[in-house]
Design an enzyme around this catalytic site. Structure first.
Site, PDB file in Angstrom:
ATOM      1  N   GLY A  15       8.379  -4.133  -2.247  1.00 48.29           N
ATOM      2  CA  GLY A  15       7.703  -3.056  -2.978  1.00 48.29           C
ATOM      3  C   GLY A  15       7.458  -1.871  -2.057  1.00 48.29           C
ATOM      4  N   VAL A  28      11.882   6.571  14.422  1.00 47.48           N
ATOM      5  CA  VAL A  28      13.004   7.425  14.846  1.00 47.48           C
ATOM      6  C   VAL A  28      12.611   8.270  16.061  1.00 47.48           C
ATOM      7  CG1 VAL A  28      14.475   9.385  14.164  1.00 47.48           C
ATOM      8  CG2 VAL A  28      14.045   7.517  12.551  1.00 47.48           C
ATOM      9  N   ARG A  29      11.431   8.878  15.990  1.00 50.02           N
ATOM     10  CA  ARG A  29      11.014   9.783  17.074  1.00 50.02           C
ATOM     11  C   ARG A  29      10.716   8.995  18.361  1.00 50.02           C
ATOM     12  NH1 ARG A  29       8.852  14.715  14.244  1.00 50.02           N
ATOM     13  NH2 ARG A  29      10.724  15.285  13.082  1.00 50.02           N
ATOM     14  N   ARG A  76      14.713  -5.231  -3.911  1.00 56.71           N
ATOM     15  CA  ARG A  76      14.606  -6.686  -3.779  1.00 56.71           C
ATOM     16  C   ARG A  76      16.047  -7.184  -3.908  1.00 56.71           C
ATOM     17  NH1 ARG A  76       8.942  -7.154  -4.013  1.00 56.71           N
ATOM     18  NH2 ARG A  76       8.020  -5.696  -5.478  1.00 56.71           N
ATOM     19  N   CYS A  77      16.431  -8.095  -3.040  1.00 56.18           N
ATOM     20  CA  CYS A  77      17.854  -8.459  -2.974  1.00 56.18           C
ATOM     21  C   CYS A  77      18.028  -9.978  -2.962  1.00 56.18           C
ATOM     22  CB  CYS A  77      18.462  -7.830  -1.712  1.00 56.18           C
ATOM     23  SG  CYS A  77      20.149  -8.332  -1.403  1.00 56.18           S
ATOM     24  N   ASP A 107       5.541  -9.831   2.940  1.00 56.40           N
ATOM     25  CA  ASP A 107       5.813 -11.172   3.480  1.00 56.40           C
ATOM     26  C   ASP A 107       7.212 -11.681   3.148  1.00 56.40           C
ATOM     27  OD1 ASP A 107       4.953 -11.539   0.791  1.00 56.40           O
ATOM     28  OD2 ASP A 107       4.591 -13.658   1.216  1.00 56.40           O
ATOM     29  N   THR A 130       2.593  -2.983   2.614  1.00 55.72           N
ATOM     30  CA  THR A 130       2.447  -3.451   1.237  1.00 55.72           C
ATOM     31  C   THR A 130       1.058  -3.048   0.764  1.00 55.72           C
ATOM     32  OG1 THR A 130       2.137  -5.414  -0.147  1.00 55.72           O
ATOM     33  CG2 THR A 130       1.912  -5.762   2.205  1.00 55.72           C
ATOM     34  N   ASP A 132      -0.891  -4.481  -1.124  1.00 52.92           N
ATOM     35  CA  ASP A 132      -1.794  -5.615  -1.386  1.00 52.92           C
ATOM     36  C   ASP A 132      -2.654  -6.042  -0.193  1.00 52.92           C
ATOM     37  OD1 ASP A 132      -1.008  -5.799  -3.944  1.00 52.92           O
ATOM     38  OD2 ASP A 132       0.449  -7.412  -3.639  1.00 52.92           O
ATOM     39  N   ASP A 134      -2.095  -8.272   2.054  1.00 53.55           N
ATOM     40  CA  ASP A 134      -2.173  -9.736   2.044  1.00 53.55           C
ATOM     41  C   ASP A 134      -1.401 -10.369   3.205  1.00 53.55           C
ATOM     42  OD1 ASP A 134       0.303  -9.023   1.181  1.00 53.55           O
ATOM     43  OD2 ASP A 134       0.325 -10.286  -0.602  1.00 53.55           O
ATOM     44  N   ARG A 159     -15.299   6.719 -15.042  1.00 53.32           N
ATOM     45  CA  ARG A 159     -16.764   6.631 -15.029  1.00 53.32           C
ATOM     46  C   ARG A 159     -17.384   7.853 -15.723  1.00 53.32           C
ATOM     47  NH1 ARG A 159     -20.528   3.231 -13.859  1.00 53.32           N
ATOM     48  NH2 ARG A 159     -19.439   2.279 -12.109  1.00 53.32           N
ATOM     49  N   ARG A 167     -20.101   2.607 -23.550  1.00 49.95           N
ATOM     50  CA  ARG A 167     -18.844   1.871 -23.540  1.00 49.95           C
ATOM     51  C   ARG A 167     -18.696   0.968 -22.329  1.00 49.95           C
ATOM     52  NH1 ARG A 167     -14.813   6.328 -25.983  1.00 49.95           N
ATOM     53  NH2 ARG A 167     -15.393   5.862 -28.101  1.00 49.95           N
ATOM     54  N   ARG A 176      -1.278  -9.007  -7.704  1.00 47.78           N
ATOM     55  CA  ARG A 176      -0.881 -10.240  -8.423  1.00 47.78           C
ATOM     56  C   ARG A 176      -1.533 -11.464  -7.803  1.00 47.78           C
ATOM     57  NH1 ARG A 176       4.472  -7.967  -8.918  1.00 47.78           N
ATOM     58  NH2 ARG A 176       4.892  -8.895  -6.912  1.00 47.78           N
ATOM     59  N   LYS A 218     -29.076   0.482 -20.583  1.00 46.27           N
ATOM     60  CA  LYS A 218     -27.845   0.807 -19.835  1.00 46.27           C
ATOM     61  C   LYS A 218     -26.755   1.194 -20.829  1.00 46.27           C
ATOM     62  CE  LYS A 218     -24.825  -1.247 -16.321  1.00 46.27           C
ATOM     63  NZ  LYS A 218     -24.659  -0.031 -15.544  1.00 46.27           N
ATOM     64  N   HIS A 254       1.682   1.708 -11.905  1.00 44.26           N
ATOM     65  CA  HIS A 254       2.421   2.183 -10.735  1.00 44.26           C
ATOM     66  C   HIS A 254       1.906   3.485 -10.145  1.00 44.26           C
ATOM     67  CE1 HIS A 254       5.119  -1.067 -11.606  1.00 44.26           C
ATOM     68  NE2 HIS A 254       5.617  -0.891 -10.406  1.00 44.26           N
TER      69      HIS A 254
HETATM   70  P1  ATP Z   1       5.685  -6.827  -1.520  1.00 47.83           P
HETATM   71  O1  ATP Z   1       4.561  -7.550  -0.841  1.00 47.83           O
HETATM   72  O2  ATP Z   1       5.394  -5.374  -1.671  1.00 47.83           O
HETATM   73  O3  ATP Z   1       6.168  -7.479  -2.775  1.00 47.83           O
HETATM   74  P2  ATP Z   1       7.756  -8.143  -0.024  1.00 47.83           P
HETATM   75  O4  ATP Z   1       8.433  -7.812   1.241  1.00 47.83           O
HETATM   76  O5  ATP Z   1       6.900  -9.370  -0.017  1.00 47.83           O
HETATM   77  O6  ATP Z   1       6.937  -6.864  -0.490  1.00 47.83           O
HETATM   78  P3  ATP Z   1       9.723  -9.507  -1.657  1.00 47.83           P
HETATM   79  O7  ATP Z   1      10.357  -9.062  -2.918  1.00 47.83           O
HETATM   80  O8  ATP Z   1       8.961 -10.765  -1.641  1.00 47.83           O
HETATM   81  O9  ATP Z   1       8.837  -8.258  -1.197  1.00 47.83           O
HETATM   82  O10 ATP Z   1      10.867  -9.627  -0.530  1.00 47.83           O
HETATM   83  C1  ATP Z   1      11.767  -8.556  -0.282  1.00 47.83           C
HETATM   84  C2  ATP Z   1      13.137  -9.100  -0.008  1.00 47.83           C
HETATM   85  O11 ATP Z   1      13.111  -9.925   1.167  1.00 47.83           O
HETATM   86  C3  ATP Z   1      13.711 -10.009  -1.081  1.00 47.83           C
HETATM   87  O12 ATP Z   1      14.277  -9.295  -2.161  1.00 47.83           O
HETATM   88  C4  ATP Z   1      14.780 -10.774  -0.302  1.00 47.83           C
HETATM   89  O13 ATP Z   1      15.945  -9.987  -0.163  1.00 47.83           O
HETATM   90  C5  ATP Z   1      14.123 -10.924   1.067  1.00 47.83           C
HETATM   91  N1  ATP Z   1      13.529 -12.259   1.184  1.00 47.83           N
HETATM   92  C6  ATP Z   1      12.408 -12.722   0.584  1.00 47.83           C
HETATM   93  N2  ATP Z   1      12.178 -14.032   0.885  1.00 47.83           N
HETATM   94  C7  ATP Z   1      13.212 -14.411   1.683  1.00 47.83           C
HETATM   95  C8  ATP Z   1      13.571 -15.645   2.330  1.00 47.83           C
HETATM   96  N3  ATP Z   1      12.846 -16.740   2.211  1.00 47.83           N
HETATM   97  N4  ATP Z   1      14.694 -15.647   3.077  1.00 47.83           N
HETATM   98  C9  ATP Z   1      15.451 -14.543   3.216  1.00 47.83           C
HETATM   99  N5  ATP Z   1      15.155 -13.364   2.631  1.00 47.83           N
HETATM  100  C10 ATP Z   1      14.060 -13.279   1.881  1.00 47.83           C
END
Ligand code: ATP
Length: 325
Positions: A15, A28-29, A76-77, A107, A130, A132, A134, A159, A167, A176, A218, A254
């Site tokens: 995210g 980069v710098r 996300r991949c 994470d 992130t 969150d 977390d 407010r 209300r 989440r 209130k 968002h």
């Molecule tokens: P956010 O906290 O904002 O959701 P995030 O980094 O936790 O960010 P994820 O969607 O959980 O977001 O992970 C990002 C990408 O990291 C995934 O789409 C995937 O490509 C890769 N990834 C996640 N878990 C694994 C894993 N166990 N092994 C390899 N790649 C991973």
């Protein structure tokens, strides 16, 4: 002796979070300061697999410190979860003679970095970004402060209208699995209640408090709900059924991700970006940079992905809420 690094790659993944651009700029710098060339990889791990590279100069990162989102885009991949996807990523990294990576994200992104470093031998350092907040291994992540302030501004506006009419407003914020944003917004926004995913809540008792307040004159209530705790519409429906009071719902969604990063996020991103490059130069791979008690630190990635123990913070926040409402 640390290996010689000439060219580094940087990517943003998962995210998006405000302050990612400030981190890219810093990396980069700092790299240039140490005679390193930096290649930007577009769309996170997807860009590694699909060979989406862009050379980053000092000029390419000028004027971005104040911009939300990420100039490198993020994704996300699922393909990167597979052995084949990771092998392809390694080939692309080697083809471009990238010696090491700075990986910015949450994470899930860290888990990907662990694979790259431990399974495929690609030196990596991670930067926590992130909204969150977390992640273990840092007191605060890049983006959380901006998201809180954005949600707070919206809550302040709500407010104003809530106090004009009798209300109950239920405001749903992001989170989440983490109630961090909700708790901060509730406290700073003077909300009457907060519902977070980490704690069970008693709606009947909450409605009892609302009725008791109403009987004393209130006129308005703000209840902040983290999306992972409940849906605001469901909470509002139940409150109306139990108390008979009118409710309104605002789902901030968002808008919390966008916008110009706060000074705090820009400074945090700048500090962590500098440290990430230093770790690479020192040969300290497989680590995440972070901040602890105001100081920049680094943590092993395996520790950084462990669930953050927020119990003490949550208890403290609930006590504060109780003291001031
Ligand atoms: P956010 O906290 O904002 O959701 P995030 O980094 O936790 O960010 P994820 O969607 O959980 O977001 O992970 C990002 C990408 O990291 C995934 O789409 C995937 O490509 C890769 N990834 C996640 N878990 C694994 C894993 N166990 N092994 C390899 N790649 C991973």
């Amino acid at each position: 002796m640390a290996m010689k690094i000439n060219r580094i790659g940087v990517l943003t993944s998962g995210g998006d979070a405000p302050g990612m651009n400030a981190a890219i700029r810093s990396i980069v710098r700092t790299g240039l300061h140490h005679q390193l060339e930096t290649i930007g990889i577009r769309q996170g791990y997807a860009g590694l697999i699909n060979d989406e590279m862009v050379s980053l100069s000092s000029r390419s990162v000028s004027g971005i410190i104040n911009r939300g989102g990420t100039i490198l885009e993020t994704a996300r991949c699922d393909e990167f979860l597979t052995e084949e996807g990771q092998r392809r990523a390694k080939e692309v990294i080697e083809y471009h003679r990238i010696d090491a990576l700075v990986i910015i994200g949450g994470d899930g992104t860290y888990r990907g970095a662990i694979q790259l470093w431990e399974k495929w031998g690609i030196p990596c350092v991670c930067v926590p970004a992130t909204i969150d907040n977390d992640l273990n291994g840092t007191d605060i992540t890049i983006g959380a402060d901006t998201a809180i302030n954005t949600a707070l501004e919206a809550t302040d506006r709500i407010r104003d209208t809530a106090t004009s009419m009798e209300r109950v407003f239920v405001v749903e914020v992001m989170g989440r699995e983490s109630g961090y944003i909700a708790m901060q917004v509730a406290l700073a926004g003077g909300a009457e209640e907060v519902l977070v995913p980490e704690r069970e809540f008693d709606l009947e008792s909450m409605c009892h408090d609302i009725c008791a307040g109403a009987s004393k004159g209130k006129r308005s209530w703000i209840i902040v709900v983290a999306e992972g705790a409940a849906r605001a519409v469901d909470i509002a429906d139940k409150i109306t059924k139990i108390t008979g009071l009118e409710t309104r719902v605002a789902v901030l969604g968002h808008i919390q991700r966008g916008g110009s990063p706060t000074a705090r996020d820009r400074i945090l991103a700048t500090r962590l970006g500098v440290e990430a490059v230093k770790l690479l130069l020192n040969g300290e791979f497989g680590k995440a940079v972070g901040i602890r008690d105001g100081w920049v630190i680094s943590t092993d990635l395996h520790v950084a992905i462990k669930k953050k123990d927020q119990n003490r913070d949550i208890d403290y926040f609930y006590k504060l809420m109780r003291d001031v409402t």
